[in-house]
Design a protein around this motif. Structure first.
Motif, short mmCIF file in Angstrom:
data_model
loop_
_atom_site.label_atom_id
_atom_site.label_comp_id
_atom_site.label_asym_id
_atom_site.label_seq_id
_atom_site.Cartn_x
_atom_site.Cartn_y
_atom_site.Cartn_z
N SER A 118 0.81 -1.22 0.00
CA SER A 118 0.00 0.00 0.00
C SER A 118 0.85 1.27 0.00
CB SER A 118 -0.91 0.01 1.24
OG SER A 118 -1.74 -1.14 1.27
N MET A 119 2.14 1.14 -0.18
CA MET A 119 3.03 2.30 -0.14
C MET A 119 2.75 3.26 -1.29
SD MET A 119 6.80 0.83 0.78
CE MET A 119 7.21 0.25 2.43
N THR A 120 2.93 4.55 -1.01
CA THR A 120 2.89 5.55 -2.07
C THR A 120 4.20 5.48 -2.86
OG1 THR A 120 3.90 7.27 -0.72
CG2 THR A 120 1.50 7.04 -0.60
N LYS A 121 4.25 6.18 -3.98
CA LYS A 121 5.47 6.19 -4.78
C LYS A 121 6.64 6.75 -4.00
CE LYS A 121 7.39 7.88 -9.15
NZ LYS A 121 7.15 8.68 -10.39
N THR A 122 6.40 7.78 -3.21
CA THR A 122 7.47 8.37 -2.41
C THR A 122 7.95 7.40 -1.34
OG1 THR A 122 6.58 10.60 -2.75
CG2 THR A 122 8.07 10.29 -0.88
N GLU A 123 7.03 6.69 -0.71
CA GLU A 123 7.40 5.72 0.31
C GLU A 123 8.18 4.56 -0.31
OE1 GLU A 123 3.74 6.18 3.53
OE2 GLU A 123 3.48 4.90 1.76
N GLN A 124 7.79 4.13 -1.50
CA GLN A 124 8.52 3.07 -2.18
C GLN A 124 9.94 3.52 -2.50
OE1 GLN A 124 6.54 1.31 -5.56
NE2 GLN A 124 4.55 1.33 -4.54
N GLU A 125 10.08 4.74 -2.98
CA GLU A 125 11.41 5.27 -3.30
C GLU A 125 12.29 5.28 -2.05
OE1 GLU A 125 12.93 9.68 -4.05
OE2 GLU A 125 11.91 8.89 -5.82
N ARG A 126 11.72 5.69 -0.94
CA ARG A 126 12.47 5.74 0.31
C ARG A 126 12.95 4.34 0.72
NH1 ARG A 126 8.70 7.61 3.51
NH2 ARG A 126 9.05 9.75 2.82
N GLU A 127 12.07 3.36 0.56
CA GLU A 127 12.44 1.99 0.91
C GLU A 127 13.48 1.42 -0.04
OE1 GLU A 127 11.55 0.30 3.71
OE2 GLU A 127 10.71 2.25 4.24
N PHE A 128 13.34 1.71 -1.34
CA PHE A 128 14.36 1.28 -2.30
C PHE A 128 15.72 1.87 -1.95
CE2 PHE A 128 11.09 0.03 -5.59
CZ PHE A 128 11.59 -1.25 -5.79
N GLN A 129 15.73 3.13 -1.54
CA GLN A 129 16.99 3.76 -1.21
C GLN A 129 17.59 3.21 0.08
OE1 GLN A 129 15.97 7.94 -1.35
NE2 GLN A 129 16.44 8.10 -3.53
N LYS A 130 16.74 2.82 1.03
CA LYS A 130 17.24 2.19 2.25
C LYS A 130 17.95 0.88 1.93
CE LYS A 130 14.51 1.90 5.79
NZ LYS A 130 13.27 1.72 6.59
N LYS A 206 18.85 13.22 -3.30
CA LYS A 206 18.74 11.85 -3.80
C LYS A 206 17.38 11.53 -4.40
CE LYS A 206 17.34 10.04 0.72
NZ LYS A 206 17.64 9.10 1.80
N ARG A 207 16.49 12.48 -4.50
CA ARG A 207 15.16 12.19 -5.07
C ARG A 207 15.28 11.61 -6.47
NH1 ARG A 207 12.06 17.65 -4.82
NH2 ARG A 207 14.21 18.41 -5.10
N ASP A 208 14.45 10.62 -6.74
CA ASP A 208 14.38 9.95 -8.04
C ASP A 208 15.60 9.11 -8.38
OD1 ASP A 208 11.89 10.99 -8.42
OD2 ASP A 208 12.46 12.46 -9.94
N ILE A 209 16.51 8.93 -7.43
CA ILE A 209 17.65 8.05 -7.68
C ILE A 209 17.34 6.68 -7.09
CG2 ILE A 209 20.11 7.66 -7.27
CD1 ILE A 209 20.51 10.64 -7.10
N LEU A 210 17.06 5.74 -7.97
CA LEU A 210 16.68 4.40 -7.56
C LEU A 210 17.76 3.41 -7.98
CD1 LEU A 210 12.88 4.38 -8.49
CD2 LEU A 210 13.91 4.71 -6.24
N PRO A 211 17.91 2.32 -7.22
CA PRO A 211 18.92 1.33 -7.58
C PRO A 211 18.47 0.49 -8.77
CG PRO A 211 17.64 0.55 -5.73
CD PRO A 211 17.16 1.95 -6.00
N PRO A 212 19.38 -0.22 -9.41
CA PRO A 212 18.97 -1.16 -10.46
C PRO A 212 18.17 -2.30 -9.83
CG PRO A 212 21.29 -1.43 -9.93
CD PRO A 212 20.82 -0.22 -9.19
#
Length: 558
Positions: A118-130, A206-212
């Protein structure tokens, strides 16, 4: 309750979940948000076990915390054929599973799954970056590279060194003690490589910087977006101008990036492949000639960083320490100083390591017959290539002490000879020593040890311990052993030589108190000269030993 409740019954309490198939009471397939999941319940016998959830036949590239590799859990052929990938819903040791009932474990893992989906796009990005490095390191099979930085907040150039399969990228002008080492044939072990330009770039946004992620590799476009992005300024103005001013003519460019994540930093690197070696600015080179990227795993290994990530205090960083005495106590003090942030140490000791020293020597029996200071230096510099040890195969004398006072920030005496300590105490007073001095010594028998902290601008010194109220020299008033205990601890070799008996436990506790005392002193919590008594039961601070007004060394000091 735990013996009656089933996973199916718990799942059916959720309106958003549809149970597809029950294979056993502990294994159930269900649908949630149009995706199929398999849940395997925790063991009822093992209190520490937890429920496991797997994504079935779905790439799941849009969600974090989904394991990248397929997992074989259908060994008995009970489950439908397909791809199963685990979902990481718990940080390591973040939850004590033994405290929860079977039912609570099932509810908790389902609630976590629903929250993930149920994460928002911003929350998903934060988790991907973690979890950035997990995805990054999984996307490349290349050997990792080591980086050594003086700082991580501004653009800098790096130098490349290779040794067999190992590669280092070192900030310019950083001194590593092993970088010029040669093999038995006289060849340099670490070879400098100038065919590849290497730079360090800190990311400030770091916004919009996602890992492969799975099926979503990084390309040259990702690098260009960081450097040239128009919507978000990922790099600082200073970095921008550095890229515009640096001229390069190599075909490949290594870029090491740093990105903040909560209380830590993420480091990752790419090699930008360019279509030619045409001479350009870095800015134009990457933009005009960059055609592809290769990903590298990165391990930051500079000395300060390694201290910071384990929580060491920065008190000893950049301090040069003079250690007088490399015997048993010195051999324990020296490595602890290095492991707590001291990277520049000077050691004086003329003695050689003997077999009788081995059992209370920090590094065991290696080096018997060699000089103690040199053995210590050998081992200490192998802690880390930024650790520098200056070894002197002679005992400290007055002339050497006067020279060292001009360069060091702290002096620690770990010698047991009272005459030498008294002599150097007077020399330090005469020279108007402006740096702190720590006298550390052990009493015979392994029961007591002492630390004396002296600031020679104030009253209270080592000679105070040997001075009575009448100003006459007496035996050490700080000694806690009786004469009989001291006599029974002396071992004689029959030719006038003696050895004091004590075990290693006194060494460990003395070093522990010393480190704590150093931290307190440089933090400003110790303002006066103090004596510290240490036993196996208590650390005490007697206030009737120093200063002595009649002391002929410091008694007239205002």
């Amino acid at each position: 309750m735990d013996n009656k409740i089933t996973i199916r019954e718990i799942l059916e309490t959720y309106d958003s979940i549809i149970v597809n198939q029950v294979y056993t009471e502990e294994i159930v397939m269900f649908k949630l948000f149009e995706k199929d999941f398999l849940i395997i319940g925790p063991s009822r016998k093992d209190l520490s076990s937890k429920a496991q959830i797997y994504l079935y036949n779905d790439e799941g590239t849009d969600y974090p915390h989904i394991v990248l590799k397929d997992i074989d859990i259908n060994k008995e052929g009970m489950l439908p054929i397909g791809k199963y990938r685990g979902i990481c819903l718990y940080e390591h040791e973040s939850v004590i599973q033994s405290l929860f009932s079977y039912e609570e474990k099932i509810i908790d893992v389902i609630d976590r799954l629903i929250k993930l989906l149920s994460m928002t796009k911003t929350e998903q990005e934060r988790e991907f970056q973690k979890e950035f490095l997990y995805y990054w390191n999984s996307a490349t099979d290349l050997q990792s590279v080591d980086i050594y930085l003086k700082q991580d907040i501004k653009f800098t150039k790096l130098e490349k060194y290779c040794r067999k399969k190992a590669t280092r990228y070192v900030e310019s002008n950083m001194e590593l003690t092993d970088i010029n080492n040669c093999d038995t044939k006289g060849n340099r072990i670490w070879q400098r490589h100038i065919e590849t330009e290497a730079i360090f770039i800190p990311i400030i946004d770091k916004r919009d910087i996602l890992p492969p992620c799975r099926n979503h590799s990084w390309t040259i476009g990702n690098v260009k977006e960081i450097i040239y992005g128009k919507q978000i300024n990922h790099i600082s103005v200073d970095t921008y101008f550095q890229l515009k001013n640096q001229i390069v003519s190599t075909q490949n460019i290594i870029i090491v990036f740093a990105m903040n994540e909560l209380k830590t930093k993420i480091y990752f690197a790419v090699m930008v492949k360019c279509k030619n070696g045409k001479k350009r600015t870095l800015f134009d080179k990457i933009y005009e000639d960059g055609i592809d990227v290769v990903l590298f795993n990165v391990k930051r290994k500079d000395y300060v960083y390694l201290n910071e990530i384990i929580g060491n205090d920065s008190i000893l960083y950049n301090k040069k320490i003079l250690l007088v005495g490399g015997g048993s106590l010195g051999s324990y003090v020296a490595p602890e100083l290095v492991e707590n942030g001291a990277s520049n140490i000077v050691i004086y000791d003329e003695d050689k390591l003997e077999d009788e020293n081995k059992m209370r020597w920090r590094f065991g029996g290696w080096g018997v017959g060699l000089n103690k200071a040199e053995i210590l230096g050998f081992f200490l510099e192998r802690f880390h290539p930024q650790v520098h040890v200056e070894c002197h195969k002679n005992n400290l004398d007055e002339e050497s002490l006067e020279l060292e006072l001009q360069n060091v920030d702290l002096i620690i005496f770990t010698i047991g000879n009272s005459d030498e300590q008294l002599k150097f105490n007077r020399v330090l007073n005469k020279l108007n020593c402006k740096i702190p001095v720590f006298f550390v010594w052990l009493e015979a028998g392994g029961m007591y040890s002492h630390i004396l902290v002296v600031n020679y601008k104030k009253q209270g010194c080592f000679e105070c311990l040997y001075t009575n109220k009448d100003g006459k020299l007496v035996n050490n008033r700080a000694a806690l052993n009786t004469e009989i205990q001291t006599e029974n601890s002396i071992l004689r070799n029959g030719c006038g030589g003696t050895r004091v008996a004590y075990g290693t436990s006194i060494l460990l506790r003395t070093v522990s108190v010393l480190l704590n005392t150093i931290q307190k002193f440089f933090s400003g919590n110790i303002k006066e000269n103090i004596l510290i008594d240490i036993s196996s039961e208590v650390v005490s601070y007697p206030d009737d030993i120093i200063p002595m007004k009649g002391c002929n060394c410091c008694g007239n000091r205002k």
